[in-house]
Design a protein around this motif. Structure first.
Motif, mmCIF file in Angstrom:
data_model
loop_
_atom_site.group_PDB
_atom_site.id
_atom_site.type_symbol
_atom_site.label_atom_id
_atom_site.label_comp_id
_atom_site.label_asym_id
_atom_site.label_seq_id
_atom_site.Cartn_x
_atom_site.Cartn_y
_atom_site.Cartn_z
ATOM 1 N N GLY A 488 -8.194 49.889 -30.976
ATOM 2 C CA GLY A 488 -7.451 50.291 -29.804
ATOM 3 C C GLY A 488 -7.031 49.840 -28.483
ATOM 4 O O GLY A 488 -7.134 48.440 -28.651
ATOM 5 N N SER A 489 -6.612 50.481 -27.563
ATOM 6 C CA SER A 489 -6.104 49.902 -26.327
ATOM 7 C C SER A 489 -7.293 49.805 -25.503
ATOM 8 O O SER A 489 -8.129 50.688 -25.091
ATOM 9 C CB SER A 489 -5.103 50.706 -25.731
ATOM 10 N N ILE A 490 -7.350 48.542 -25.073
ATOM 11 C CA ILE A 490 -8.613 48.110 -24.184
ATOM 12 C C ILE A 490 -8.022 47.357 -22.803
ATOM 13 O O ILE A 490 -7.544 46.591 -22.886
ATOM 14 C CB ILE A 490 -9.655 47.085 -24.800
ATOM 15 N N THR A 491 -8.308 48.088 -21.739
ATOM 16 C CA THR A 491 -8.109 47.518 -20.260
ATOM 17 C C THR A 491 -9.221 47.085 -19.735
ATOM 18 O O THR A 491 -10.447 47.122 -19.650
ATOM 19 C CB THR A 491 -7.415 48.478 -19.569
ATOM 20 N N PHE A 492 -8.770 45.870 -18.708
ATOM 21 C CA PHE A 492 -9.733 45.216 -18.173
ATOM 22 C C PHE A 492 -9.172 44.573 -16.823
ATOM 23 O O PHE A 492 -7.855 44.543 -16.788
ATOM 24 C CB PHE A 492 -10.513 44.259 -18.764
ATOM 25 N N ALA A 493 -9.709 43.989 -15.700
ATOM 26 C CA ALA A 493 -9.270 43.569 -14.707
ATOM 27 C C ALA A 493 -8.441 42.230 -14.945
ATOM 28 O O ALA A 493 -8.855 41.561 -15.725
ATOM 29 C CB ALA A 493 -10.349 43.179 -13.500
ATOM 30 N N ALA A 494 -7.323 42.159 -14.334
ATOM 31 C CA ALA A 494 -6.435 41.211 -14.689
ATOM 32 C C ALA A 494 -7.063 39.599 -14.493
ATOM 33 O O ALA A 494 -7.645 39.567 -13.397
ATOM 34 C CB ALA A 494 -5.088 41.307 -13.755
ATOM 35 N N THR A 495 -6.778 39.033 -15.516
ATOM 36 C CA THR A 495 -7.975 37.828 -15.506
ATOM 37 C C THR A 495 -6.717 36.521 -16.108
ATOM 38 O O THR A 495 -6.106 36.948 -17.036
ATOM 39 C CB THR A 495 -8.872 37.706 -16.871
ATOM 40 N N SER A 496 -6.958 35.423 -15.438
ATOM 41 C CA SER A 496 -5.940 34.286 -15.728
ATOM 42 C C SER A 496 -6.962 33.397 -16.683
ATOM 43 O O SER A 496 -7.991 33.160 -16.343
ATOM 44 C CB SER A 496 -5.637 33.370 -14.509
ATOM 45 N N LEU A 497 -6.619 33.246 -17.698
ATOM 46 C CA LEU A 497 -7.260 32.606 -18.932
ATOM 47 C C LEU A 497 -6.179 31.709 -19.890
ATOM 48 O O LEU A 497 -4.962 32.263 -20.048
ATOM 49 C CB LEU A 497 -8.238 33.466 -19.615
#
Length: 521
Positions: A488-497
């Motif tokens: 499903g939909s998974i959110t996390f802290a915005a990360t530059s990668l």
């Protein structure tokens, strides 16, 4: 139980009597002509029809229920068992046969399928006798009362659970039942409605759960994360200490329920579980939503709920209440259509419709009805095709921006024959990647640093395995950005990668990931 149960019950009855006396207008209710149709997650994975199309028999004892199961041509021959009278230890014995696997002292629905048990006539009461569903599928239980089932003292039955499910159970609809105890664990009772050891696609609707220490659980421990896709709607939880329900891993949809006098905690989302909690009414209760008694956090999406005289404890170790101002910390997409009653109407609607011997009445949806449609981001980890609930191809990104996976690269730890890493970023739900076995890594990668704060993992409708626990990993640093269970939909802290990896740590078989979408917002 250490509380005055009778006084609380009298208070609820008095409220209804006062409303009638002063002429309060209550919502209009329509009655089902027959047993109706399953709703919620029980409609997925091929649907839940019980004994439809088979023989109908009448039973007035538990032994007769077992005999009806054992008289079938096979363990999957459809049957509807109409039950009337009191079913207890004195009239419930084991019956043997090639199409059944029964036992003394409980109603055993084991290693069978395509069964309906429905109360008729003057009603069916399972007195101190539990109903156990094990290694079974396509079961309907409707219009019955199960009361005072004990795990200690005398007599004992079903581990103290009113209705329990365990060990690879699929597609169960429990509707218009009354489940009640006369105390908590100290008095010998356990859960009213328990699911564990890979139980999925279950709906509990229009039912009453009351006067117990424990409402019910999904998952028996922090390691039992194979359960999920459970719907609870239009139920009354009254005079319960906790577990309304306790959810470990998996996904639950909890809407239009009435909660009264929850003494210690209510919806307890733990161990990566995700619950969509909408348009419920909570009254005179404590800590009705959150993660409790563990540091293994769970998640919730909330909207439209009413909190009436609800108190909240202070957060601390192993105590993470969602209130006093509950906010969503995840997104849960629902794969079926449903109608929402306004939360303010829920207590009256539920009082009139929920429980056994109410004429199988249901809400007519006239109280501020809303009709959400099936979402394209819904997880549908079915072991068999489910055309009515399958996710639609995601060629148009949902609100939040462009799917960054389109045009990116991909790799992984392994790929099963006939699958490709690139299939997870082609916008086509008919192609997919599978690992070799039940675990593995799949990654999206870019030529330069890219900011990502949300991914969507979509499984195919015919997936041979359901994703269990997982981690989202920064492919450049190895840092774990999020862990949990279920697609499903998974959110996390915005990360530059430059690379993001979805690591499948467990599954019920070989999963099929159709799309691995990535978004900046």
């Amino acid at each position: 139980m250490r509380r005055a149960v009778a006084l609380r019950l009298q208070a609820g009855l008095a409220t209804a009597a006062i409303a009638a006396a002063i002429g309060v207008a209550l919502p209009v209710i329509q009655a089902s002509a027959a047993t109706g149709s399953a709703t919620g997650y029980a409609t997925g994975n091929g649907g839940t029809t019980g004994g439809a199309g088979g023989q109908t028999v009448r039973a007035t004892t538990g032994t007769a229920i077992h005999a009806a199961l054992c008289s079938r041509a096979s363990s999957s021959t459809p049957i509807t068992i109409q039950v009337e009278g009191t079913i207890n230890h004195g009239n419930t014995s084991k019956v043997s046969g090639a199409s059944c696997n029964t036992a003394d002292g409980l109603i055993e629905l084991k290693q069978i399928s395509n069964v309906t048990i429905i109360g008729v006539g003057n009603g069916a009461v399972f007195d101190q006798l539990g109903i156990h569903i094990r290694e079974a599928r396509n079961i309907i239980i409707q219009n019955v009362t199960v009361r005072n089932v004990k795990k200690s003292g005398s007599p004992i039955s079903n581990g103290g659970d009113a209705i329990s499910m365990e060990s690879n159970v699929r597609n169960v609809w429990v509707d218009h039942v009354t489940l009640e105890a006369s105390g908590g664990e100290a008095e010998g009772f356990d859960g009213l409605f328990d699911m564990k050891d890979n139980t999925q696609y279950v709906t509990l609707s229009y039912s009453i759960l009351r006067n117990s220490g424990r409402g019910g659980l999904i998952g028996s421990s922090e390691s039992d994360l194979s359960n999920g896709f459970i719907t609870f709607h239009h139920n009354l939880y009254e005079n319960i200490d906790s577990r309304t329900p306790l959810l470990r891993g998996g996904i639950a949809h909890i809407y239009n329920n009435s909660y009264v006098n929850l003494h210690e905690s209510g919806i307890n989302s733990r161990a990566g579980a995700r619950a969509k909690v909408e348009n419920n009414y909570f009254k005179d209760s404590k800590d009705v939503l959150g993660t409790f008694y563990t540091n293994e956090r769970g998640y919730w999406q909330v909207s439209g709920n009413v909190f009436d005289n609800v108190t909240w404890s202070s957060p601390g170790s192993e105590n993470y209440p969602a209130g006093p101002n509950p906010q969503s910390n995840t997104t849960v997409s629902i794969p079926y259509s449903y109608s929402l009653d306004g939360a303010s109407c829920v207590p009256d609607i539920v009082r009139q419709t929920a429980g056994a011997n109410k004429g199988l009445q249901v809400s007519n949806g006239n109280c501020s009805p809303q009709t959400p449609t099936a979402s394209p981001t819904s997880p549908t980890p079915s072991a068999s095709p489910t055309p009515s609930t399958s996710p639609t191809p995601s060629t148009t990104p949902p609100p939040g921006g462009t799917n960054l996976s389109i045009g990116a690269g991909s790799d992984g730890s392994s790929k099963a024959d006939g699958t490709s890493y690139g299939n997870v970023r082609d916008g086509n739900m008919s192609t997919y990647w599978s690992p070799v076995g039940s675990t593995g890594d799949i990654s999206i990668k870019w030529g330069s640093a890219t900011t990502v704060s949300r991914i969507i993992i979509r499984e195919t409708s015919g997936s041979a395995g359901t994703i269990g626990s997982w981690q989202v990993i920064n492919g450049g640093t190895g840092a774990v950005l999020r862990s949990g269970s279920g697609a499903g939909s998974i959110t996390f802290a915005a990360t530059s990668l430059s690379k993001v990896t979805f690591r499948i740590a467990s599954s019920t078989g070989t999963p099929q990931v159709a799309e691995f979408e990535t978004y900046a917002g």
